[in-house]
Design an enzyme around this catalytic site. Structure first.
Site, mmCIF file in Angstrom:
data_model
loop_
_atom_site.group_PDB
_atom_site.id
_atom_site.type_symbol
_atom_site.label_atom_id
_atom_site.label_comp_id
_atom_site.label_asym_id
_atom_site.label_seq_id
_atom_site.Cartn_x
_atom_site.Cartn_y
_atom_site.Cartn_z
ATOM 1 N N GLU A 332 0.772 -0.829 -0.276
ATOM 2 C CA GLU A 332 -0.153 0.145 -0.329
ATOM 3 C C GLU A 332 0.621 1.294 0.325
ATOM 4 O OE1 GLU A 332 -4.564 0.261 1.695
ATOM 5 O OE2 GLU A 332 -3.136 1.267 3.796
ATOM 6 N N HIS A 362 8.171 -27.315 1.932
ATOM 7 C CA HIS A 362 7.212 -28.728 1.754
ATOM 8 C C HIS A 362 5.860 -27.896 0.449
ATOM 9 C CE1 HIS A 362 8.981 -31.676 4.281
ATOM 10 N NE2 HIS A 362 9.195 -30.340 5.018
ATOM 11 N N LYS A 469 -12.750 2.254 -2.723
ATOM 12 C CA LYS A 469 -14.271 2.573 -2.103
ATOM 13 C C LYS A 469 -15.265 3.295 -2.867
ATOM 14 C CE LYS A 469 -11.369 2.976 2.476
ATOM 15 N NZ LYS A 469 -11.312 3.969 3.257
#
Length: 534
Positions: A332, A362, A469
């Site tokens: 950000e 793994h 937003k």
């Protein structure tokens, strides 16, 4: 190998007072790299000095007084004496004092649930927040949980607006809700995800005939929407969020300190670790400044253009959430389309991902070693194993403990990556504790700030987030029009027909997805193939 050992000794950066060191020897920079980068890093130091002195670096944002421009002062949180105004210093100091008093009052039973709840004391904490209002506190809570004995309170998190996720969190607290303290964290008080979570939690309290306000604490901006609700409903307490502290750098403000103190964590120690790291990384000799070295290594590995990803590999379970925390802090802050002056497109950023070692050996380490060379790794290694109790560590093989295996695994992975031409950094910590975590947080905050200057972006605003937003708001506006249209014309139609009817012909796909969501959730909309009706 002797050459590599010499390179390790030459470039090892030691911070003995913090028990932290940084090894950059597995990055293949040339002998003249630091000389070539001397002027750019000097410029980054100067920019950081101006920042800490109170320079306004966000001209497109307003401060608490409504004036254009905003300071960036998260460094003052652990060194209030450096704040450019006495009023800021006093606010920081009084807030920390207030946090410690509030936590002590809760722990000692001076602040308790109402008698009508049937609970004698608060034992649980539910934090409602999102982004920086949750990621930092989550890291602290997990990294330091039961570190020096049993936690005083357990912290739970509600950090999204997913109804199923909200229900799961509330259900897990169902039998404990009457003894749960709720922290609602939002600077503006209008963040939809946090607002929604608060309303859902409040409804859960009401359903159990509990008075939500007598369980609620706000961490928010003065006179914000949330602050006004807390005042009007007489919540238990309110703590400030300031315009000069961004969400992703707020963990050492009330945002992170309050839940940590309630959990029983020594917040003074965490602040001290951050302050000591700030003092070290504020100095200009690059070779002894781990934040400057990190920024320069990031620049080297990504060509200053984000050409490679950053893979976090902490070989410590307590640092599992570090990669999630750093994703926000780094991505950000650095992921910007425009340069600092907003005069040209630069499309900067560094992608961050990771989990923990040796689990990752793994999983995706196979690709890291043999696949596309599009990353650099950061190992974090704790020298002290911990977890074995006060007695002698169990030997899983003759003379070998579980910690010995972990030590072997990180060294083996680093060697394998180096031999395959993959670069890596290694941060060593003597042991995992509150002071160390505070120092690591400060280290990465400083490195991000320095790197941002090197690549000419503003690390302290987030126009992309705000754009998202606004886009979400557009969808909700369309939803309201869709519902109104179907209420009027109950025979409905296809998404194309409904979109045209509401004047959103260019938003057909949005209309379609809104209709699908409403129909799937029995919101008064019926679906028959591609046709929808009320």
């Amino acid at each position: 190998m002797s050459d590599l050992w010499n390179r390790y000794q030459t470039h090892l950066c030691l911070c003995p007072s913090l028990g932290i060191s940084l090894d950059i020897s597995r990055i293949r920079f040339s002998d003249d790299f630091f000389e070539r980068m001397a002027q750019p890093i000097a410029g980054a130091f100067e920019a950081m000095k101006r920042l800490e002195a109170g320079e306004k670096v966000n001209p497109d944002e307003k401060d608490d007084a409504g004036q254009p421009g905003r300071m960036v002062g998260h460094y003052w949180l652990r060194a209030p004496q450096l704040a450019p105004k006495p009023v800021l210093r006093d606010a920081i100091e009084s807030t920390v004092k207030g946090i410690k008093k509030f936590a002590a009052d809760v722990h000692k039973g001076r602040i308790v649930p109402p008698k009508s709840s049937g609970a004698a004391a608060f034992t649980e904490v539910l934090l409602v927040g999102i982004g920086g209002s949750a990621l930092g506190p989550q890291l602290v809570a997990d990294a330091l949980s039961n570190l020096n004995g049993k936690d005083k309170m357990r912290v739970h998190f509600l950090d999204n607006t997913d109804p199923d996720g909200i229900s799961r969190v509330i259900a897990s607290l169902s039998k404990k809700l009457h003894r749960t303290l709720v922290l609602v964290i939002s600077k503006s008080g209008g963040t939809p995800e946090t607002r929604n979570g608060m309303l859902e939690v409040e409804a859960a309290f009401t359903a159990k005939k509990l008075k939500f306000a007598r369980h609620a604490v706000a961490v928010t901006g003065v006179d914000s929407k949330l602050d006004k609700v807390a005042v009007a409903d007489k919540w238990l307490a309110r703590f400030p969020m300031w315009d000069w502290v961004g969400g992703r750098t707020s963990v050492l403000s009330a945002v992170g300190l309050l839940p940590a103190a309630l959990q029983g964590i020594d917040i003074d120690s965490m602040l001290l670790g951050a302050a000591e790291m700030d003092a070290i990384t504020r100095t200009e000799p690059t070779a002894s400044n781990p934040a400057a070295l990190l920024a320069l290594m990031w620049h080297h590995e990504t060509d200053g253009k984000g050409a490679k990803d950053m893979v976090m590999l902490p070989y410590k379970d307590r640092l599992l959430l570090l990669s999630r925390y750093l994703q926000q802090l780094i991505m950000e802050s650095l992921g910007k389309r425009m340069n600092f002056d907003n005069t040209k497109e630069v499309h900067q950023g560094i992608a961050v991902y990771g989990n923990k070692g040796s689990t990752d050996q793994h999983a995706y380490v196979q690709q890291l070693r043999d696949g596309v060379n599009n990353f650099f790794a950061t190992f974090i290694v704790a020298l002290k194993d911990g977890g074995a109790g006060k007695g002698k560590a169990l030997e899983v093989e003759p003379g070998i403990t579980s910690g010995d295996f972990l030590n072997g695994f990180w060294q083996g992975t680093r060697t394998a990556l180096y031999e395959s031409g993959r670069g890596s950094l290694t941060i060593f910590i003597d042991e995992m504790n509150t002071k160390t975590l505070g120092a690591l947080i400060a280290l990465y905050e400083r490195a991000v700030g320095l790197y941002a200057t090197l690549v000419d972006v503003n690390a302290y605003h987030q126009p992309g987030v705000e754009a998202g937003k606004k886009a979400a708001g557009t969808v909700l506006d369309i939803q309201a029009k869709v519902v109104a249209q179907l209420a009027k014309v109950k025979t409905g139609g296809t998404a194309d027909e409904i979109a045209k009817a509401i004047g959103a012909a260019d938003q057909v796909e949005t209309v379609y997805h809104v209709l699908c969501h409403l129909a799937a959730n029995d919101r008064g909309i019926k679906r028959d193939g591609m046709k929808f009706s009320a």
